[in-house]
Design a protein around this motif. Structure first.
Motif, mmCIF file in Angstrom:
data_model
loop_
_atom_site.group_PDB
_atom_site.id
_atom_site.type_symbol
_atom_site.label_atom_id
_atom_site.label_comp_id
_atom_site.label_asym_id
_atom_site.label_seq_id
_atom_site.Cartn_x
_atom_site.Cartn_y
_atom_site.Cartn_z
ATOM 1 N N VAL A 85 0.837 -1.201 0.000
ATOM 2 C CA VAL A 85 0.000 0.000 0.000
ATOM 3 C C VAL A 85 0.876 1.256 0.000
ATOM 4 N N ALA A 96 -6.615 10.512 -3.921
ATOM 5 C CA ALA A 96 -7.433 10.827 -2.756
ATOM 6 C C ALA A 96 -7.398 12.305 -2.396
ATOM 7 N N ALA A 104 -4.095 4.910 5.036
ATOM 8 C CA ALA A 104 -4.341 4.052 3.876
ATOM 9 C C ALA A 104 -3.757 2.661 4.089
ATOM 10 N N GLY A 136 -1.951 6.715 -5.209
ATOM 11 C CA GLY A 136 -3.050 6.750 -4.254
ATOM 12 C C GLY A 136 -3.258 8.120 -3.623
ATOM 13 N N TYR A 137 -2.170 8.712 -3.168
ATOM 14 C CA TYR A 137 -2.287 10.031 -2.542
ATOM 15 C C TYR A 137 -2.884 11.036 -3.514
ATOM 16 N N VAL A 159 -7.338 -0.854 -2.072
ATOM 17 C CA VAL A 159 -6.898 0.475 -1.642
ATOM 18 C C VAL A 159 -7.109 1.497 -2.763
ATOM 19 N N LEU A 160 -6.913 1.054 -4.011
ATOM 20 C CA LEU A 160 -7.089 1.989 -5.121
ATOM 21 C C LEU A 160 -8.563 2.188 -5.495
ATOM 22 N N TYR A 192 -10.579 2.507 -1.070
ATOM 23 C CA TYR A 192 -10.091 3.465 -0.081
ATOM 24 C C TYR A 192 -9.890 4.860 -0.664
ATOM 25 N N CYS A 193 -9.164 4.940 -1.778
ATOM 26 C CA CYS A 193 -8.843 6.264 -2.334
ATOM 27 C C CYS A 193 -10.088 7.063 -2.702
ATOM 28 N N LEU A 226 1.889 1.932 -3.553
ATOM 29 C CA LEU A 226 0.747 2.387 -4.352
ATOM 30 C C LEU A 226 0.325 3.801 -3.969
ATOM 31 N N TRP A 227 0.414 4.106 -2.694
ATOM 32 C CA TRP A 227 0.041 5.434 -2.218
ATOM 33 C C TRP A 227 0.945 6.494 -2.817
#
Ligand SMILES: Nc1ncnc2c1ncn2[C@@H]1O[C@H](COP(=O)(O)OP(=O)(O)O)[C@@H](O)[C@H]1O
Ligand SMILES: Nc1ncnc2c1ncn2[C@@H]1O[C@H](COP(=O)(O)OP(=O)(O)O)[C@@H](O)[C@H]1O
Ligand SMILES: Nc1ncnc2c1ncn2[C@@H]1O[C@H](COP(=O)(O)OP(=O)(O)O)[C@@H](O)[C@H]1O
Lengths: 112, 433, 433, 433, 112, 112
Positions: free
Chosen positions: C74, C86, C130, C82-83, C158-159, C162-163, C77-78
């Protein structure tokens, strides 16, 4: 009486216990042991160093039974514990001279 | 804000005393106090657990005892003389005795390297580095070193190797002057510990049963806890080395985390490919490799570089701790050299490649605080290599001399009987039930 | 102090550059750096240990491996995308790619939601959320999910879940715009994870032996350590979400602690009453329930409300994890839904009840930053319910689709033989000795 | 910087409101938020693990349950009434009810003892002290106290002993007024807990098997983790008691660490000499002894004094926990009196000897905040002794009364059968597998 | 010689050891085991899921004794291990063919 | 067949296993046990309280062997396990009535 001991695969304990329960065996003692036999000597690599894992985890069960039941107990364990793969384990039978139930003092066939 | 205050100070023609006071930032101080706690937590319980989880059950308490006693012993030596030798002006080779027994470290003292925090905090922060570096070495000696010999070794090593090297690189010595970049301890901590570990493994010899018996970790749950705390604590190690709660600390934390994550995945993938299963030991080893490798570069580089460094760390340290070690035949029991020595070297060179003024900023004289190949300064790689070579040679020789001397005086290794029985009961009279 | 500086800045007609610089507060930054470390510690080792202690001995390392690998995966990916998805402006449904690979996250960047800290620190702080959210879900899949399937699931979830949800609520999306209050993640973290866990439990099916064999936790000491670190780390989670070291952080910490303590006692008392003995598992589960439940309300409420929320959390989550679960017959192995799903829902609604401007203060426009029923704004409860319903539906559907897809592609569940043997040896070739 | 701002405030003729606001320092607040987290971590999981590792395997979960439930229970009592009793003006004997249910603890409240942080943070920081003090006592009751009796005892003790004593020394009561120095809790925490523990051990009686069976710690790895977290957390305990991120906090952290390290080595050396082997239990006990002993002096003394205090702590507590305890024949199971009672007494007297204005600085009235024999103020030792005697007598009597009352009402000790079987299964229905 | 094996409650080990010591038994081997018998099948609830705890922790002790002592040993164990509750355990006696002390090579009665 | 049981020092397990391997023994079961005998009753001090450590950690190994091999197996174990110090352990031999290999159903000498 006979004292039946079997060394089996840990994952088979529940099946053996149930199978024995079905033929009316009311008591049993189990111990975590390690063993090797045919199933032995596989080489593992840990951080680049090879070593032989000699002992594998097994469960030893012990059941005291009246002479008459011994054969069926052996058979039942054999069936419930067999996966057909190496390492399924062994059954050993000895003669048991005497058994006592601590709580009541009952002896021999009454005790087990 | 610091700048704001200083500007204001100037505008209002504050007295020098006022200005001096105003330099201490409570925010920076808060962060360095915390970083000190975090880095102590890396050794106790982090490293203690990481190592304890990887030895056999009969040696677990002895392994804990080593980390504990090293922490206590090095702390005292640091306060008495170590900090003074490492972090006072002195000469290019060593500091002086002006902070012997911390004299002069008064309530208003500040160190030139950390102008916005009280010197006591900076001294403590540096102490935690002086603790973990020798403690790392003990992974190479696991399962067989005498407790008394271990104490002598730790004491001698920290004074004869750690303090000089810290002075050379950070304390105003010749390597720092030559421009060697080492943000949070690639040379001072990881290469230093890694090389000393290799020498220790060679001099101590292999564990009984190495290569024939099952020496695999007995409790990797402890290893997971240990590495988790190392990971968290490393935020203090690297981001704390910014000695301020600012964007540099933020970026150092960012690249540290990225490298750890990447290297954990890289080692995991490599092992999955080579051995067919991804082991927990592999994942945590990869994380440590990434953390150690990024350390020297962590205050100088951008996030993309952290991914590359993490990848290199995971793959190279995996190889060094498995195939390479097996071929060479030494028993560096917990792979201190393979992870920290190799990782520290990669990271120190990588600092020469990826350091950029965009992150490092300008120094007091208005020049780039650091710049590497990506900034057009390829020569930095050579300077980094020079630093590495000097420290590898010095550390290897002095470590060997110390170990040989201790071996003659008190003996390095426990008896075969004690080693078979386990150090817990043999050396400490205790067991894990 | 911030205000003081800004006032001064105005009075002295500072240049814009000066003013921009002055916005970064070293105190706030120090606290957010620490909060990031604390929230990472919640997953590693906190959650890893909490979960590892509750499974059977043969699955303990595999459970640790899941938390470790999720953290690493994660994180990457963040950073990559991801960041950006989001927390950049984008539209009401999703952010954009302007922070792809963290581009533009320079040393002087700051995020609108955290103006007094460097953006790198804010990005890292959010990363730790995340990480823990998908990691929480794994409790529902304990003892039977494939490691490879787990990795695919974590990455996709997560993608895809979550995001977007983080964007909707916090990142400038439609739920935040609608006025949904979620201080530190009741919807984004706990409901999201709880619902995904329920779906996972249903799709994976029950563990072999569920309802007949003894599946009780094998080592609750680990559970106690895990929950203790979750509790401590939650101070970073909730008080860190104030993104400043101020009275709001202090009050968030206060109510967080009160809710945890109350819920621990409530669950303990309920279990004592119902089962005759207060179990350690009950006490720690109660603490987690209290912590999760207070989360969405933690920056908006006064202490008395925390006691009420804690009481509700302890009793409701106890019921949801025992009587209710038994009646429904799903095997949410470590009660992620019963604790986080139910607790998150209660807490999100409670934010609508108890939010008060006395704590929440005013926003940039001089309006109450939050106000609930106690401030006369009963409509807020409806808005909260709206946010819950949207996320429950979205999360349930997308989670189910992801799981079904992975099941077809690589298979979700290990073989019966592997499940019986234990995941440690079957998937990772390691055992706890 | 604080000073800078205040000076500026004056020069610019700021409004009172402005000045009031400006007093909150984000740096100091960040540090106190963190210190609160650190001290909570000392109890959960620190103390829980330290104690759990020292009991027998059959009591490990019950020991954890005690720390957990104490934390939860004391937290609630503190919020409801404890904080108000201890830290409001009231009279010389006790505070008043002005902070009952935390009323008046608004967002802009600050406490006189902590002017630069929000009062909520100070209240939480003090709560963590109110949690760990009673939790410490439980070491004397290990392996045999009823869970229900334990809850009653903890609740009563914190209200009837801890709160008054905290008020006397810190909250504006008669001991503080008399000039008794207790920086972070030598009297309030360690003597208080140590004396209560001795009384508890005497009233509860010995464990079955004491003196004949093997009652040695079953898992010292847990003990090592516990003490490590205590050590790290103690930085928050002592340096946090400076209630600011400044040089005083830095110096407090420094002397704390020095004393811990010295005492660990001293106990280790003494045991090595007396018993022939240095035990891990000895090293960690020494560290705790050093930490407890330095506590009352930690904000007043210079580093050299910390070495002397550490030495005294290691040797005296070793003797008190072994030879002395054996001779007296009480079963203070985990040596709370031998370590905390004895250490707290030594440290409190040592504060009278070594306190110096060079570290303590001046108070609001421009007088030395503390000065001891080394500053020519030998009378301070007498004042310290006065404080000790008062608290020892009060604590012993009230603790005994509470215990006797509970014994009559619900019974203090489990049945012999339950004690033999182990508290885990008997009281909580759980076991460690 | 006889080989006396007993499965007892863990909390009784110390009493049994002492009682045997008083009748002059100088050696013993103990193993942690799990067992069930009459005392079995109680249902526990963990987080709402019912399950049967089949095996309970017990201690197995083994004592090799000269024939003459066997009766007394059985009696002694029985007295020391009896709490009167279900689950007190069992005593089993077998014939022992041979015993050797590894250190000295002494055999049989001399070895035990 | 005979069932040879030996209680040995843990540190000797590997040597015994190897020695048995060299005389062709292909299987074995090992259990962690605690024992006392001559080597007993040493007093330890923990935090000032004296206590007697009665049980020391040992390993129990069990090997089922054909009658003909029993003597050699006993001898081999004896040699490999002997350090000459007190606590080296004991070897016990019983009669084994029957052995079964679970996987194949082979019996007695074929099974072990
Ligand atoms: N001769 C023996 N004496 C005692 N136990 C044995 C003996 N041979 C095998 N065992 C036990 O039986 C287990 C299974 O035996 P093994 O030979 O691996 O499998 P299989 O019986 O299926 O060929 C071993 O791990 C060991 O514990
Ligand atoms: N037939 C048996 N064979 C072997 N061990 C047994 C047998 N029956 C009982 N045991 C052992 O004895 C223990 C106590 O037996 P149990 O029947 O529960 O108590 P009691 O003898 O007091 O009725 C069991 O836990 C088990 O370990
Ligand atoms: N009578 C006995 N029955 C069963 N086991 C015994 C007996 N005597 C000794 N043992 C086992 O043998 C081990 C070693 O015996 P011990 O008497 O201490 O050493 P040695 O045989 O060298 O004199 C003991 O720890 C115990 O496990």
């Amino acid at each position: 009486m006979k004292y039946v001991t079997a060394v089996i695969k840990p994952a088979r304990l529940d099946q053996v216990r149930e199978a024995l329960g079905q033929i009316g065996i009311q008591g049993m003692t189990a111990t975590e042991v390690k063993g090797y036999g045919r199933q032995k000597g596989h080489t593992e690599i840990y951080r680049g160093a090879e070593y032989v894992v000699s002992f594998l985890p097994k469960i030893k069960i012990e059941v005291a039974v009246p002479d008459a039941l011994a054969g069926r107990v052996v058979e039942t364990i054999q069936n419930a514990a067999r996966s057909g793969n190496i390492g399924d384990g062994k059954i050993f039978v000895y003669d048991l001279e005497k058994a006592v139930r601590i709580r009541t003092g009952e002896q021999d066939d009454d005790a087990i | 804000m610091k700048i704001g205050l200083i500007v204001l100070g100037g505008m209002l023609a504050a007295t020098p005393a006022w200005a001096a006071e105003s330099k201490i930032s409570s925010g920076d101080t808060a962060w360095l106090l915390v970083s000190t706690a975090l880095v102590l937590m890396m050794t106790l319980p982090g490293l203690a657990l990481f190592y304890a989880g990887m030895v056999r059950k009969k040696n677990i308490l002895a392994t804990c005892a080593q980390s504990l006693a090293t922490t206590a012993l090095v702390s005292i030596l640091w306060v008495v003389v170590g900090y003074s030798l490492a972090f006072t002006a002195g000469g290019p080779w060593l500091g002086d005795f002006s902070r012997f027994m911390l004299k002069g470290l008064t309530m208003d003292a500040a160190h030139d390297l950390a102008k916005t925090v009280p010197e006591s905090v900076y001294m403590m922060f540096q102490m935690t580095f002086a603790i973990i570096t020798p403690a790392l070495i003990l992974g190479a000696a696991a399962d067989r070193i005498k407790f008394s010999a271990m104490l002598w070794f730790m004491g001698a090593w920290v004074l004869l190797v750690y303090c000089p090297v810290a002075h050379w690189v950070w304390g105003g010595g010749f390597l720092g002057d030559a421009g060697v970049l080492d943000f949070a301890g690639g040379i001072v901590v990881h290469i230093n510990a890694g090389v000393a570990a290799l020498v220790t493994a060679l001099i101590l010899g292999k564990r009984i049963g190495y290569g024939t018996e099952n020496l695999a970790p007995h409790n990797l749950t402890l290893g997971v806890v240990g590495v988790s705390l190392l990971w968290v604590g490393w935020f203090g190690f690297n981001a704390g080395s910014a000695v301020a709660a600012d964007a540099r600390a933020g970026m150092a934390m960012t690249v540290t985390h990225i490298a750890a994550a990447t290297a954990a995945l890289a080692w995991m993938a490599a092992e999955w490919f080579v051995n067919g299963k991804p082991s927990v030991l592999g994942i945590v080893s990869g994380a440590v490799a990434g953390l150690g490798t990024i350390t020297p570069a962590s205050g100088y580089i951008e996030p993309y570089a952290a991914i590359l460094i993490g990848l290199a760390a995971g793959l190279a340290c995996f190889w060094a701790s498995t195939a390479f070690k097996r071929r060479m035949g030494y028993d560096d029991s917990l792979d201190v050299f393979g992870v920290h020595g190799v990782g520290g070297t990669i990271g120190t060179l990588a600092a020469g490649v990826f350091a950029t003024v965009a992150v490092a900023g300008l120094n007091d004289k208005g020049q780039p605080a650091a710049s590497g190949w990506v900034d057009g300064n390829a020569a930095q790689i050579g300077i980094q290599a020079y630093g590495i070579v000097v420290v590898v040679i010095y550390c290897a020789i002095v470590t060997a001399v110390i170990l040989k001397a201790i071996d003659m005086l008190v003996g390095l290794r426990v008896s075969d009987e004690d080693e078979r029985q386990g150090l817990d009961i043999a050396l400490h009279g205790e067991t894990l039930q």
